[in-house]
Design an enzyme around this catalytic site. Structure first.
Site, mmCIF file in Angstrom:
data_model
loop_
_atom_site.group_PDB
_atom_site.id
_atom_site.type_symbol
_atom_site.label_atom_id
_atom_site.label_comp_id
_atom_site.label_asym_id
_atom_site.label_seq_id
_atom_site.Cartn_x
_atom_site.Cartn_y
_atom_site.Cartn_z
ATOM 1 N N ARG A 1 -106.219 55.688 -68.973
ATOM 2 C CA ARG A 1 -104.969 55.064 -69.461
ATOM 3 C C ARG A 1 -105.225 53.717 -70.157
ATOM 4 N NH1 ARG A 1 -100.806 57.391 -66.374
ATOM 5 N NH2 ARG A 1 -99.412 56.834 -68.069
ATOM 6 N N PRO A 2 -106.032 53.665 -71.210
ATOM 7 C CA PRO A 2 -106.271 52.393 -71.914
ATOM 8 C C PRO A 2 -104.988 51.860 -72.571
ATOM 9 C CG PRO A 2 -107.090 54.224 -73.192
ATOM 10 C CD PRO A 2 -106.680 54.798 -71.876
ATOM 11 N N ILE A 3 -104.988 50.583 -72.944
ATOM 12 C CA ILE A 3 -103.834 50.033 -73.667
ATOM 13 C C ILE A 3 -104.275 49.338 -74.954
ATOM 14 C CG2 ILE A 3 -102.420 49.757 -71.591
ATOM 15 C CD1 ILE A 3 -103.029 46.742 -71.825
ATOM 16 N N ASP A 4 -105.427 49.761 -75.487
ATOM 17 C CA ASP A 4 -105.949 49.136 -76.712
ATOM 18 C C ASP A 4 -104.982 49.214 -77.886
ATOM 19 O OD1 ASP A 4 -106.632 51.957 -76.329
ATOM 20 O OD2 ASP A 4 -107.493 51.830 -78.331
ATOM 21 N N CYS B 1 -105.192 55.279 -63.601
ATOM 22 C CA CYS B 1 -104.369 55.874 -62.543
ATOM 23 C C CYS B 1 -104.907 57.280 -62.271
ATOM 24 C CB CYS B 1 -102.897 55.881 -62.928
ATOM 25 S SG CYS B 1 -102.466 57.219 -63.989
ATOM 26 N N ARG C 1 -97.383 51.114 -64.037
ATOM 27 C CA ARG C 1 -97.975 50.720 -65.319
ATOM 28 C C ARG C 1 -96.884 50.282 -66.298
ATOM 29 N NH1 ARG C 1 -102.272 52.284 -67.375
ATOM 30 N NH2 ARG C 1 -101.273 52.997 -69.279
ATOM 31 N N ASP D 1 -96.422 66.218 -68.886
ATOM 32 C CA ASP D 1 -95.804 65.969 -67.574
ATOM 33 C C ASP D 1 -95.243 67.235 -66.942
ATOM 34 O OD1 ASP D 1 -94.458 62.664 -68.331
ATOM 35 O OD2 ASP D 1 -96.467 63.385 -67.900
ATOM 36 N N LYS E 1 -86.428 58.861 -66.144
ATOM 37 C CA LYS E 1 -87.168 57.716 -65.582
ATOM 38 C C LYS E 1 -87.905 56.971 -66.675
ATOM 39 C CE LYS E 1 -91.380 58.478 -63.789
ATOM 40 N NZ LYS E 1 -92.496 57.689 -64.322
ATOM 41 N N ASN E 2 -88.610 57.700 -67.556
ATOM 42 C CA ASN E 2 -89.466 57.036 -68.532
ATOM 43 C C ASN E 2 -88.692 56.372 -69.663
ATOM 44 O OD1 ASN E 2 -91.598 57.713 -66.954
ATOM 45 N ND2 ASN E 2 -92.218 59.478 -68.167
ATOM 46 N N ILE F 1 -103.865 65.869 -73.431
ATOM 47 C CA ILE F 1 -103.453 64.464 -73.449
ATOM 48 C C ILE F 1 -104.271 63.618 -72.472
ATOM 49 C CG2 ILE F 1 -101.515 62.859 -73.149
ATOM 50 C CD1 ILE F 1 -101.037 64.812 -75.460
ATOM 51 N N ARG G 1 -91.404 58.447 -56.487
ATOM 52 C CA ARG G 1 -91.480 57.484 -57.593
ATOM 53 C C ARG G 1 -90.637 57.975 -58.768
ATOM 54 N NH1 ARG G 1 -97.360 55.820 -59.484
ATOM 55 N NH2 ARG G 1 -95.978 54.925 -61.074
#
Ligand code: EPZ
Length: 430
Positions: free
Chosen positions: A122-125, A117, A93, A305, A22-23, A327, A397
């Protein structure tokens, strides 16, 4: 709302085919809009996250056509919007990969800012730091990330934290920049390598994926290609844990054993017997499960995961185990649900102390997120009596036909849409 209903204590047996990752598929599909010609992607898992991303791509004007359940044709030539609405980002996301793809190709993109989430903030900096290093102006206004550049120039980027998403997004944005981009301290997950291989099959020049440093020499155009997604190491690990928890003996097919090394090593420490073949792994869990310690790490370490699934198996091992989640900061929400099934787990910060119990007992539980939901199904498969798992859309999902694949391994599990369905199932299995 649909739920799984499970009658436990059936040792799983037989063979199961593992689907595409999936990822990896999410990133490759987003990247495919950068090509000027049609791209054919095979081995795409038929799960909700994929359907949402494909809808987001259609919404901005890409041609999207599923030729069969696992094959998609994409053509980004007629994209007429560079804005991805919140509707899609709020559902998955990974829609933010469209930011890197649109910025990389069109030098402009507007994508809704992804919220946190269930497993952490879950930052995206780091994603934005990478885009700025390539010369993009990136502003956040009204919940939108607005990125644009007259042109993108290769840069030298050091990622402060190892991030799968940032690694992939910066790779996308720099693949059509002018000159060379060097990204250091990158993620080495198999799906990062898969995206790099896909882009190279479209004419990109990306080297070093799977190592600590990736070098990208930007190109002006990307052409069409045919590409097949790698197998899903997390779906594979989930089935191995289900076999371990039920004392089963199964063979998982269409896998890359190397991608499962950390998971397999832990299952062997726990007393399971594993045999690796070229594209399959057989697990037999006839012995008493042994305790062990697990720390989640970036690849090739033990995958975060897989943390809920392995913790669930350790919950019925013969002794005390320790699991450390390094993580994400909030990935033990399922422990309260597992305790309702008799687990004896104490969470202190990012560490879980697991005192193995003799068995789980069936109960009504609720899936808090994708992988935790799969872990609760594993607990139900091992438990004495009936378990119902609510909120299974989380599980749907990321797992294609989860209940069907488990039934083919002998599990007694069905989807119920009402209390009446649950009653019918209970009568059938009593
Ligand atoms: C990907 O998420 C996966 N999702 C996750 O899988 C997986 O758990 C995660 O990688 C780690 O392997 C997809 O691929 C769609 P990260 P991602 O960026 O990319 C911090 C599942 O169950 N960070 O590697 O979002 C972050 O907070 C999902 O399939 C920053 O600080 O993960 C985390 O602590 C769940 N700044 C760490 O890095 C950033 O800009 C690793 O996150 C980005 C990340």
């Amino acid at each position: 709302m649909e739920q799984y209903v499970i009658k436990g204590m059936v040792p799983l047996s037989g063979e199961v085919e593992i689907g595409g990752a999936k990822n990896a598929a999410l990133a490759v599909l987003a990247a495919s809009i950068m090509a000027d010609e049609t791209v054919k992607i095979e081995n795409v898992p038929d799960v909700r996250d994929i359907s949402v991303l494909l809808s987001a791509m259609e919404q901005i004007g890409a041609y999207v056509h599923r030729t069969d359940r696992h094959t998609v044709l994409i053509n980004g030539r007629n994209i007429d919007s560079l804005r991805v609405d919140y509707e899609y980002i709020s559902k998955i996301r990974a829609s933010y990969y469209l930011l890197g793809a649109l910025l990389g190709k069109y030098k402009r993109a507007e994508v809704a800012f992804p919220g946190g989430c269930d497993i952490g903030s879950r930052p995206i900096d780091l994603h934005l730091k990478g885009f700025r290093s390539l010369g993009a102006d990136v502003e956040i206004e009204h919940g939108l990330i607005m990125a644009h550049a007259n042109h993108l120039d290769g840069g030298h980027i050091y990622l402060d934290k190892v991030s799968v998403g940032a690694t992939i997004n910066i790779m996308l944005a720099s693949s059509m920049a002018r000159g060379r981009t060097v990204i250091e301290n990158v993620a080495k997950e198999p799906h990062v390598v898969d995206v790099a291989n896909f882009l190279n099959s479209c004419g990109a020049h990306i080297r070093g994926a799977g190592t600590d440093v990736i070098r990208i020499d930007g190109v002006e155009k990307l052409h069409g290609t045919e590409y097949s997604i790698i197998p899903d190491q997390i779906e594979a690990g989930t089935f191995l844990c289900a076999a371990a928890a039920t004392g089963g003996d199964i063979t998982i097919r269409n896998v890359i054993p190397k991608h499962l090394e950390a998971t397999n090593a832990k299952l062997i420490e726990m007393g399971c017997e594993l045999v690796e073949y070229d594209d399959a792994v057989r697990i037999a869990a006839k012995n008493t499960l042994l305790p062990t310690s697990v720390t989640t790490l970036v690849y090739p370490g033990f995958p975060t995961d897989m943390q809920p699934q392995v913790t669930t198996v350790l919950g019925i091992a013969n002794g005390t185990s320790v699991v450390t989640e390094s993580i994400f900061e909030n990935r033990y929400r399922y422990v309260d649900e597992l305790s309702r099934m008799g687990a004896s787990i104490q969470v202190e910060g990012n560490t879980a102390i697991i005192k193995g119990v003799e068995k789980y007992t069936g109960a009504r539980v609720c899936a808090p997120d994708l992988r935790a939901g799969a872990a609760l199904v594993i607990a139900g498969l091992a438990a004495e009596g009936i378990t119902t798992v609510d909120d299974i859309y989380y599980i749907q999902r990321g797992y294609e036909d989860f209940e069907g694949k488990l039934r083919n391994l002998g599990a007694r599990i069905e989807v119920a849409s009402s209390e009446k369905d649950v009653r019918k199932f209970e009568l059938k299995v009593s």
